[in-house]
Design a protein around this motif. Structure first.
Motif, PDB file in Angstrom:
ATOM      1  N   SER A 142       0.863  -1.174   0.000  1.00  0.00           N
ATOM      2  CA  SER A 142       0.000   0.000   0.000  1.00  0.00           C
ATOM      3  C   SER A 142       0.903   1.228   0.000  1.00  0.00           C
ATOM      4  N   SER A 143       0.426   2.309  -0.570  1.00  0.00           N
ATOM      5  CA  SER A 143       1.237   3.519  -0.605  1.00  0.00           C
ATOM      6  C   SER A 143       0.378   4.763  -0.497  1.00  0.00           C
ATOM      7  N   HIS A 144       0.871   5.694   0.315  1.00  0.00           N
ATOM      8  CA  HIS A 144       0.333   7.046   0.394  1.00  0.00           C
ATOM      9  C   HIS A 144       1.365   8.024  -0.153  1.00  0.00           C
ATOM     10  N   GLY A 145       2.363   7.486  -0.846  1.00  0.00           N
ATOM     11  CA  GLY A 145       3.522   8.276  -1.225  1.00  0.00           C
ATOM     12  C   GLY A 145       3.458   8.861  -2.621  1.00  0.00           C
ATOM     13  N   PRO A 146       4.573   9.450  -3.063  1.00  0.00           N
ATOM     14  CA  PRO A 146       4.624  10.083  -4.383  1.00  0.00           C
ATOM     15  C   PRO A 146       4.457   9.065  -5.505  1.00  0.00           C
ATOM     16  N   LEU A 147       3.932   9.528  -6.611  1.00  0.00           N
ATOM     17  CA  LEU A 147       3.732   8.670  -7.780  1.00  0.00           C
ATOM     18  C   LEU A 147       5.033   8.003  -8.196  1.00  0.00           C
ATOM     19  N   GLU A 148       6.143   8.718  -8.107  1.00  0.00           N
ATOM     20  CA  GLU A 148       7.427   8.178  -8.542  1.00  0.00           C
ATOM     21  C   GLU A 148       7.816   6.954  -7.712  1.00  0.00           C
ATOM     22  N   VAL A 149       7.546   7.004  -6.405  1.00  0.00           N
ATOM     23  CA  VAL A 149       7.849   5.865  -5.533  1.00  0.00           C
ATOM     24  C   VAL A 149       6.947   4.688  -5.878  1.00  0.00           C
ATOM     25  N   ILE A 150       5.677   4.966  -6.107  1.00  0.00           N
ATOM     26  CA  ILE A 150       4.727   3.913  -6.447  1.00  0.00           C
ATOM     27  C   ILE A 150       5.137   3.210  -7.735  1.00  0.00           C
ATOM     28  N   LEU A 151       5.448   4.000  -8.758  1.00  0.00           N
ATOM     29  CA  LEU A 151       5.829   3.406 -10.038  1.00  0.00           C
ATOM     30  C   LEU A 151       7.111   2.586  -9.922  1.00  0.00           C
ATOM     31  N   ALA A 152       8.063   3.079  -9.130  1.00  0.00           N
ATOM     32  CA  ALA A 152       9.300   2.322  -8.942  1.00  0.00           C
ATOM     33  C   ALA A 152       9.025   0.998  -8.240  1.00  0.00           C
ATOM     34  N   ALA A 153       8.164   1.016  -7.221  1.00  0.00           N
ATOM     35  CA  ALA A 153       7.844  -0.216  -6.488  1.00  0.00           C
ATOM     36  C   ALA A 153       7.152  -1.228  -7.388  1.00  0.00           C
ATOM     37  N   MET A 154       6.336  -0.753  -8.308  1.00  0.00           N
ATOM     38  CA  MET A 154       5.606  -1.655  -9.199  1.00  0.00           C
ATOM     39  C   MET A 154       6.526  -2.482 -10.098  1.00  0.00           C
ATOM     40  N   GLU A 155       7.729  -2.008 -10.305  1.00  0.00           N
ATOM     41  CA  GLU A 155       8.652  -2.747 -11.171  1.00  0.00           C
ATOM     42  C   GLU A 155       9.270  -3.950 -10.458  1.00  0.00           C
ATOM     43  N   ASN A 156       9.063  -4.042  -9.157  1.00  0.00           N
ATOM     44  CA  ASN A 156       9.599  -5.169  -8.387  1.00  0.00           C
ATOM     45  C   ASN A 156       8.724  -6.396  -8.615  1.00  0.00           C
ATOM     46  N   PRO A 157       9.269  -7.476  -9.164  1.00  0.00           N
ATOM     47  CA  PRO A 157       8.442  -8.657  -9.467  1.00  0.00           C
ATOM     48  C   PRO A 157       7.900  -9.366  -8.233  1.00  0.00           C
ATOM     49  N   LEU A 158       8.384  -8.972  -7.056  1.00  0.00           N
ATOM     50  CA  LEU A 158       7.864  -9.563  -5.817  1.00  0.00           C
ATOM     51  C   LEU A 158       6.389  -9.249  -5.628  1.00  0.00           C
ATOM     52  N   PHE A 159       5.954  -8.064  -6.081  1.00  0.00           N
ATOM     53  CA  PHE A 159       4.617  -7.575  -5.764  1.00  0.00           C
ATOM     54  C   PHE A 159       3.582  -8.057  -6.772  1.00  0.00           C
TER      55      PHE A 159
END
Length: 374
Positions: A142-159
């Motif tokens: 879950s994220s309440h953070g900046p779009l840039e952080v969210i998009l970066a996290a989405m690239e992690n295949p763990l999620f």
């Protein structure tokens, strides 16, 4: 009730998920909320250790309910600690919930670049160990953070899934919705009723603009009309608050002609704001040397001017400087009029003046928040 595939988890979740952050009254009241939600077709229940006694109440509720259909539970861990810490937290959650495994585990508040750094510094291995243990089937964040952080996290295949803020009145995360769909991540929308505008208690102007629907009904429909979105959270505190959202849980098709007319109405009212008063939410003004979240301050001002959403604006504005990374930025009156943002604004807004006006309109008493102890 309608059900949708939750991305590559391949779970079929009810389009409304029971969020349990608010049902902190009593175990008996919580059991009534859970029982009613399940009776109306909800099969996904979302909790967290940070939600007070929520996990324990939910575990007790499920123990006392004869449930034949599959139920899916998501709980959370904070993005910090060692592998042993994370495994211990999962075991404690399982104990409170009375289960031997969880369908979904979310990182709670992956809000900062530092949280991405935690993954690189051992967090990734800790979460992979949880998956390997068989105690959790799918991991997301879950994220309440900046779009840039969210998009970066989405690239992690763990999620495999993501919990996001995204509503008609906050469309900043639209690129994250699109990217999640491309990557087949399950999309869970956080708090569209409350943090989406306190739409259960709308101002008269917004209520009139959304006729013949209520603002909350229309806002739910705006989200449900988007097939990429699997499920929306709703957080009843009492049994009496359960029925309304679930009464529209089968309305998941494209927007109707009437709903499109409401959309046009809302858009026209916003566009009618004078250009010098209207922030277009491009975010080009950031970063601010004084750590003011200029676009969010001006978004709240937009909503107040366009739709009379004064109560919501005050509620959110009071959080600046109080909620840490859960709602970052300082109050607007800390602006020093340095002018750093002015040449970057494509709308040529007088940003210091608008910030002071927003502060004058929206300032209110400070209030203690749940996450201050997280």
């Amino acid at each position: 009730m309608r059900y949708r595939r939750f991305g590559r988890t391949n779970l079929n979740l009810s389009v409304f998920s029971l969020g349990t952050m608010r049902y902190l009254g009593s175990a008996m009241e919580a059991e009534g909320v859970v029982q009613r939600a399940i009776a109306l077709g909800v099969n996904h229940l979302e909790t967290a250790p940070a939600y007070g006694p929520s996990e324990a109440y939910l575990g007790q509720s499920l123990k006392n309910l004869p449930v034949s259909d599959p139920l899916y539970i998501t709980t959370k861990v904070l993005p910090k600690g060692t592998c042993e810490d994370i495994m211990q937290q999962v075991d404690q959650s399982l104990g409170r919930l009375g289960r031997d495994h969880l369908e979904c585990l979310a990182l709670h508040g992956l809000n900062q670049p530092e949280h991405l750094g935690w993954l690189d510094q051992g967090g990734q291995g800790a979460l992979e160990a949880v998956l390997a243990s068989g105690k959790v089937a799918h991991i997301g964040f879950s994220s309440h953070g900046p779009l840039e952080v969210i998009l970066a996290a989405m690239e992690n295949p763990l999620f495999s899934f993501v919990n996001l803020h995204y509503t008609y009145f906050f469309q900043r995360n639209a690129p994250a919705i699109a990217r999640a769909r491309e990557k087949d991540l399950g999309i869970f929308i956080i708090s569209p009723a409350d943090k989406g505008g306190r739409l259960y208690r709308p101002p008269e102007k917004l209520d009139q603009l959304c006729q013949p629907l209520s603002p909350l009904h229309w806002a739910y429909r705006w989200l449900l009309s988007q097939p990429a979105i699997a499920t929306l959270s709703f957080g009843p505190a009492t049994v009496a608050e359960v029925d309304f959202p679930l009464g529209i849980a089968d309305e998941d098709g494209p927007l109707t002609a009437i709903e499109k007319e409401i959309l046009d109405r809302l858009d026209r009212v916003f566009q009618a704001l004078p250009q010098g008063d209207r922030c277009e939410q491009c975010y080009a003004c950031l970063p601010c040397p004084e750590d003011i979240h200029i676009p969010e301050v001006l978004r709240l001002r937009n909503l107040t001017l366009a739709y009379d959403m004064q109560e919501f604006g005050e509620y959110r504005y009071r959080m600046f400087g109080q909620a840490g990374h859960w709602f970052p930025g300082q109050p607007a009156h800390t602006c020093t009029e340095c002018g750093d943002c002015l040449p970057r604004c494509p709308s040529n807004l007088e940003i210091p003046r608008l910030l002071q006006d927003a502060h004058d309109r929206l300032r209110g008493p400070q209030r203690r928040r749940l996450w201050e102890t997280i």
